[in-house]
Enzyme design. Structure first.
Site, mmCIF file in Angstrom:
data_model
loop_
_atom_site.group_PDB
_atom_site.id
_atom_site.type_symbol
_atom_site.label_atom_id
_atom_site.label_comp_id
_atom_site.label_asym_id
_atom_site.label_seq_id
_atom_site.Cartn_x
_atom_site.Cartn_y
_atom_site.Cartn_z
ATOM 1 N N LYS A 183 0.814 -1.202 0.000
ATOM 2 C CA LYS A 183 0.000 0.000 0.000
ATOM 3 C C LYS A 183 0.853 1.259 0.000
ATOM 4 O O LYS A 183 0.437 2.318 -0.442
ATOM 5 C CB LYS A 183 -0.875 0.035 1.266
ATOM 6 C CG LYS A 183 -1.783 -1.144 1.431
ATOM 7 C CD LYS A 183 -2.474 -1.095 2.814
ATOM 8 C CE LYS A 183 -3.293 -2.331 3.047
ATOM 9 N NZ LYS A 183 -3.741 -2.429 4.473
ATOM 10 N N ASP A 194 14.381 -2.004 0.874
ATOM 11 C CA ASP A 194 15.052 -2.286 2.146
ATOM 12 C C ASP A 194 16.006 -3.467 1.913
ATOM 13 O O ASP A 194 17.127 -3.287 1.454
ATOM 14 C CB ASP A 194 13.938 -2.607 3.156
ATOM 15 C CG ASP A 194 14.401 -2.655 4.591
ATOM 16 O OD1 ASP A 194 15.566 -2.984 4.820
ATOM 17 O OD2 ASP A 194 13.597 -2.394 5.488
#
Ligand code: PRP
Length: 206
Positions: free
Chosen positions: A48, A108
């Site tokens: 999202k 990440d």
């Protein structure tokens, strides 16, 4: 800038003004690379977190384009390390022959983007590029190309501008660095008064 009321729990890492400027710069780069009016790029947003960034980005892009969305979920923690994910919602459109730009809020470990690049490449797009608003390079497990990078950030937990803590804080307009994650984990409401109360110290001078 320290957020009053949260002690040193969080501070502004990237301000609204910095975000607005960088979004415009990234948009200019993308426009330069996709000027050919015969080819309409598809921006693929991964739900999202990236939708907030996507909404600003596409409005800064003065070229014809389409957007499409994917939702993926990691399997169990052990599988997560292998980058195995499950598609919860797939793209609606066929990307074969298309110029695709995957839009991520943050890269990440690189596992998600690695998976996406592979899965989408198998669908035979004409080109595939990735855009990561934030690049937390220090945490990378697998090297993965990111053609457009907004900001390289240190290894800190971030919330705001789409990024969450337990589903919350996505709607903070700037990006905050959570300096004391265990403290926030113990008190998930910790940032509420400061970021949603009035006046918000970081915005007082705007
Ligand atoms: C974030 C981000 C990337 C992924 C990157 O999504 O939007 O999809 O993590 O992490 P990685 O490089 O370690 O794979 P998240 O799982 O937090 O979901 P959300 O966007 O719905 O919050």
């Amino acid at each position: 800038m320290t957020q009053g009321g949260t002690g040193a729990a969080a501070e502004v890492l990237i301000s609204v003004a910095q975000l607005e400027l960088r979004v415009r710069e990234l948009a200019a780069e993308i426009v330069d690379d996709h000027r050919d009016g015969n080819r309409i790029p598809v921006l693929v947003s991964v739900l999202k977190g990236s939708t907030f960034f996507l909404a600003d980005l596409v409005r800064a892009l003065d070229i014809d384009l389409e957007v499409d969305f994917m939702s993926i979920s990691s399997y169990a923690a052990t599988a997560q390390q292998s980058g195995v994910v499950r598609i919860i919602k797939d793209l609606e459109g066929d990307i074969a022959g298309r110029d695709v730009i995957v839009v991520e809020d943050i890269v990440d470990t690189g596992l998600t983007l690695t998976y996406l690049r592979k899965a989408l490449t198998e669908r035979a797009p004409r080109s595939l590029k990735a855009l990561g608003l934030l690049d937390k390079r220090a945490r990378r497990i697998v090297p993965v190309p990111i053609e457009y990078v907004g900001f390289e950030i240190p290894d800190v937990f971030v919330v705001g501008y789409g990024m969450d803590f337990m589903g919350r804080y996505r709607n903070i307009p700037e990006i905050l660095a959570v300096r004391d994650l265990p403290r926030l984990a113990n008190a998930p409401d910790l940032l509420v008064d400061t970021v949603f109360g009035a006046p918000f110290p970081a915005r007082a001078g705007e």
